[in-house]
Scaffold this motif. Structure first.
Motif, PDB file in Angstrom:
ATOM      1  N   ILE A 289       0.933  -1.254   0.050  1.00 40.80           N
ATOM      2  CA  ILE A 289       0.148  -0.024   0.035  1.00 40.80           C
ATOM      3  C   ILE A 289       0.817   1.375   0.111  1.00 40.80           C
ATOM      4  O   ILE A 289       0.525   2.245  -0.715  1.00 40.80           O
ATOM      5  CB  ILE A 289      -0.761  -0.015   1.196  1.00 40.80           C
ATOM      6  CG1 ILE A 289      -2.237  -1.150   0.991  1.00 40.80           C
ATOM      7  CG2 ILE A 289      -1.765   1.578   1.332  1.00 40.80           C
ATOM      8  CD1 ILE A 289      -2.850  -1.408   2.309  1.00 40.80           C
ATOM      9  N   GLY A 290       1.997   1.273   0.753  1.00 41.57           N
ATOM     10  CA  GLY A 290       2.861   2.193   1.015  1.00 41.57           C
ATOM     11  C   GLY A 290       3.651   2.664  -0.492  1.00 41.57           C
ATOM     12  O   GLY A 290       3.532   3.806  -0.931  1.00 41.57           O
ATOM     13  N   CYS A 291       3.935   1.593  -1.271  1.00 38.39           N
ATOM     14  CA  CYS A 291       4.447   1.449  -2.504  1.00 38.39           C
ATOM     15  C   CYS A 291       3.622   2.254  -3.515  1.00 38.39           C
ATOM     16  O   CYS A 291       4.013   3.294  -4.393  1.00 38.39           O
ATOM     17  CB  CYS A 291       5.046   0.319  -3.041  1.00 38.39           C
ATOM     18  SG  CYS A 291       6.423  -0.632  -2.106  1.00 38.39           S
ATOM     19  N   LYS A 334      13.980   5.871  -3.503  1.00 36.61           N
ATOM     20  CA  LYS A 334      14.594   5.723  -2.205  1.00 36.61           C
ATOM     21  C   LYS A 334      13.427   5.632  -1.164  1.00 36.61           C
ATOM     22  O   LYS A 334      13.486   4.811  -0.366  1.00 36.61           O
ATOM     23  CB  LYS A 334      14.999   7.168  -1.954  1.00 36.61           C
ATOM     24  CG  LYS A 334      15.498   7.322  -0.483  1.00 36.61           C
ATOM     25  CD  LYS A 334      15.894   8.898  -0.229  1.00 36.61           C
ATOM     26  CE  LYS A 334      16.520   9.030   1.201  1.00 36.61           C
ATOM     27  NZ  LYS A 334      15.502   8.957   2.218  1.00 36.61           N
ATOM     28  N   ASN A 335      12.264   6.137  -1.393  1.00 43.51           N
ATOM     29  CA  ASN A 335      11.249   5.799  -0.268  1.00 43.51           C
ATOM     30  C   ASN A 335      10.532   4.377  -0.370  1.00 43.51           C
ATOM     31  O   ASN A 335      10.265   3.725   0.676  1.00 43.51           O
ATOM     32  CB  ASN A 335      10.065   6.813  -0.477  1.00 43.51           C
ATOM     33  CG  ASN A 335      10.201   7.911  -0.101  1.00 43.51           C
ATOM     34  OD1 ASN A 335       9.769   8.456   1.216  1.00 43.51           O
ATOM     35  ND2 ASN A 335      10.835   8.970  -0.784  1.00 43.51           N
ATOM     36  N   ILE A 336      10.589   3.752  -1.595  1.00 41.17           N
ATOM     37  CA  ILE A 336      10.007   2.423  -1.758  1.00 41.17           C
ATOM     38  C   ILE A 336      11.072   1.477  -0.898  1.00 41.17           C
ATOM     39  O   ILE A 336      10.749   0.766  -0.224  1.00 41.17           O
ATOM     40  CB  ILE A 336       9.964   2.076  -3.342  1.00 41.17           C
ATOM     41  CG1 ILE A 336       8.793   2.835  -3.565  1.00 41.17           C
ATOM     42  CG2 ILE A 336       9.978   0.617  -3.464  1.00 41.17           C
ATOM     43  CD1 ILE A 336       8.504   2.548  -5.210  1.00 41.17           C
ATOM     44  N   SER A 337      12.591   1.804  -1.083  1.00 42.73           N
ATOM     45  CA  SER A 337      13.276   0.904  -0.477  1.00 42.73           C
ATOM     46  C   SER A 337      13.343   0.857   1.047  1.00 42.73           C
ATOM     47  O   SER A 337      13.598  -0.163   1.653  1.00 42.73           O
ATOM     48  CB  SER A 337      14.829   1.379  -1.020  1.00 42.73           C
ATOM     49  OG  SER A 337      15.178   2.587  -0.049  1.00 42.73           O
ATOM     50  N   GLU A 338      12.701   2.224   1.500  1.00 41.76           N
ATOM     51  CA  GLU A 338      12.625   2.114   2.844  1.00 41.76           C
ATOM     52  C   GLU A 338      11.427   1.120   3.598  1.00 41.76           C
ATOM     53  O   GLU A 338      11.572   0.570   4.441  1.00 41.76           O
ATOM     54  CB  GLU A 338      12.317   3.556   3.356  1.00 41.76           C
ATOM     55  CG  GLU A 338      13.323   4.643   3.095  1.00 41.76           C
ATOM     56  CD  GLU A 338      14.673   4.312   4.047  1.00 41.76           C
ATOM     57  OE1 GLU A 338      14.518   3.522   5.102  1.00 41.76           O
ATOM     58  OE2 GLU A 338      15.636   4.956   3.321  1.00 41.76           O
ATOM     59  N   LEU A 339      10.312   1.111   2.720  1.00 43.56           N
ATOM     60  CA  LEU A 339       9.427   0.279   3.184  1.00 43.56           C
ATOM     61  C   LEU A 339       9.491  -1.280   2.677  1.00 43.56           C
ATOM     62  O   LEU A 339       9.036  -2.038   3.452  1.00 43.56           O
ATOM     63  CB  LEU A 339       8.035   0.664   1.923  1.00 43.56           C
ATOM     64  CG  LEU A 339       7.411   2.059   2.643  1.00 43.56           C
ATOM     65  CD1 LEU A 339       6.457   2.408   1.322  1.00 43.56           C
ATOM     66  CD2 LEU A 339       6.804   1.965   3.811  1.00 43.56           C
TER      67      LEU A 339
END
Length: 484
Positions: A289-291, A334-339
């Motif tokens: 969902i975050g992605c 970058k944000n996808i890698s955090e999730l």
């Protein structure tokens, strides 16, 4: 308080906490020429590395240890974290003063001693401020988190406006940041004392530092990826190029800012959810969902941000409209890698993530050093994109090896495909539009695309929930009308 309501409070709080510089950008850039803005960004670079070092990785350590503790042990852990942060702030202040001549020599812009002091004070206080704010998040005190950040942001914004109008230049921006941080800490101290009840306890320092140490090293590695590019731009090209690149980076950070309501709820709670029954499935669903949220936000920004820059920024900053496209895509990766990185935080150590960050840092440094002098800001964008793509692949593989999660990748692939088609369609139809028309049409297409994605159940249950609530609301109003 429901998750939705918490997210809304977190959203307002984080937008005000981190977004004040974004909201003020058109105003600040209108009062500062590119050379002065570049000098301000050089000082902010110093603050970025200082925040990493002073933080000691204690926030992530709190997620890991405080979140799973109760009673007296929890209080002692909180006291230990705050005491370590206070020690780091005092030591950091002494170190900054000792190395002041070196800083003035190597900062890639002409700055004064008092300016370094003004940027150092909020940097050193950042770790102390972050601990009570993190505790509010861990205790679902979203409303208080929001109030503190809103007040700080309003004070800071008002001071910036007043001081810039009186001709203080970059000094006005620095003074505003210092004053607002001091006030924030003063008002948070009462809450912090209630949580720990004592100061100076250091009994749990070893496990806290053992967990936080690799995170500090990882942070330094990430600074080499996301900070050294600006340093080399200012040193090898000029501060005007730094100003253009820095404004582009700030716009790209809007994506991270808009994801904060979700992340501020998710990151402190993911380990606890993982340990529940069917925790792996829940974590995988929420990460996807975050992605999807990241993809739709990035898509909306690609359609609107470039035209916004042409509309509201001085002509000296028009190059930002082109550079920001690449940086928005980088920010999404970058944000996808955090999730997709839950596994690296599920154990007692974060060393594997540290090694990945260090590898990325080495590659980034080499790319910046050899390519930026030749190709300027475009080299920085290309290196960032390559390094973050590699980081995503490595973090995903390592995380899955440590904590396998049943991700449904077809869900985000569907979102990405639909957004890509819509972006190409908008690019074709808006080729001859004015900036205002490009901006408006981009917003409209973004909204329709999001509605279509909800209809296709890209965001599980969201469409059906909204539909059910709307139907219930209409039915209730009809019933009330008949009674009348």
């Amino acid at each position: 308080m429901s998750v939705v309501k918490q997210s809304l409070y977190y959203g307002v709080g984080i937008v005000m906490m981190k977004g004040v510089s974004l909201f003020m950008m058109p105003y600040v850039t209108g009062h500062l020429p590119t050379k002065e803005y570049g000098s301000l960004e050089a000082l902010i670079l110093l603050a970025d590395i200082g925040t990493i070092l002073v933080g000691f990785g204690l926030i992530d350590a709190m997620y890991r240890f405080v979140g799973s503790s109760e009673g007296e042990k929890r209080q002692l852990l909180i006291a230990n974290c705050f005491s370590l942060s206070l020690i780091a702030a005092v030591m950091g202040g002494g170190i900054v003063w000792l190395i002041m001549p070196w800083l003035l020599l190597y900062i890639p812009a002409k700055v004064e001693v008092y300016q370094v002091v003004l940027i150092a004070i909020p940097t050193l206080l950042d770790g102390l401020i972050a601990i009570p704010l993190t505790l509010m998040r861990m205790q679902s005190l979203a409303k208080w988190f929001c109030i503190f950040n809103v007040v700080k942001a309003i004070v800071q914004a008002l001071l910036i406006v007043i001081l810039l109008e009186y001709g203080f230049g970059i000094d006005g921006v620095l003074i505003a940041g210092t004053v607002s941080s001091i006030l924030m800490l003063v008002f948070l101290l009462k809450f912090q004392w209630q949580q720990m009840g004592r100061l100076g306890y250091l009994g749990y320092s070893l496990p806290l530092l053992k967990f936080g140490g690799p995170i500090v090293i990882s942070g330094i590695g990430m600074f080499a990826v996301t900070g050294l590019d600006k340093w080399i731009l200012a040193d090898k090209v000029n501060v005007e190029a730094l100003a253009v690149y820095a404004v582009s980076v700030k716009f790209a950070l809007i994506l991270s800012l808009l994801m904060q309501p979700f992340c501020l709820w998710w990151f402190p709670n993911r380990i606890q959810i993982l340990q529940q029954e069917n925790g792996s499935q829940q974590c995988a669903e929420k990460a996807v969902i975050g992605c999807n949220l990241i993809i739709i936000i990035a898509f909306s920004m690609l359609l609107t941000v470039p035209s916004f820059i042409y509309l509201f920024f001085p002509s000296d900053y028009y190059l930002v409209a082109k550079v920001v496209v690449g940086l928005i895509l980088v920010s999404a990766i970058k944000n996808i890698s955090e999730l997709m990185n839950l596994g690296c935080f599920s154990g007692e150590s974060s060393q594997k993530q540290m090694w990945i960050q260090c590898l990325c840092a080495v590659i980034a440094v080499m790319g910046y050093y050899f390519l930026i002098p030749l190709y300027g800001v475009w080299a920085a964008v290309a290196v960032l994109g390559s390094v973050y793509s590699m980081r995503l692949a490595l973090l995903y593989c390592v995380s899955q090896s440590l904590e396998p999660l049943p991700y449904k990748h077809t869900c985000w692939v569907k979102t990405l495909s639909l957004c890509s088609v819509a972006y190409l369609f908008h690019s074709v139809i808006s080729a001859t539009f004015s900036p205002w028309m490009v901006f408006i049409s981009g917003g409209i297409i973004s909204v329709f695309t999001f509605i279509l994605l909800m209809y296709l159940n890209t965001f599980p249950n969201l469409y059906s929930q909204l539909k059910g609530k709307l139907t219930s609301l209409i039915f209730r109003h009809i019933t009330d009308f008949r009674k009348v």
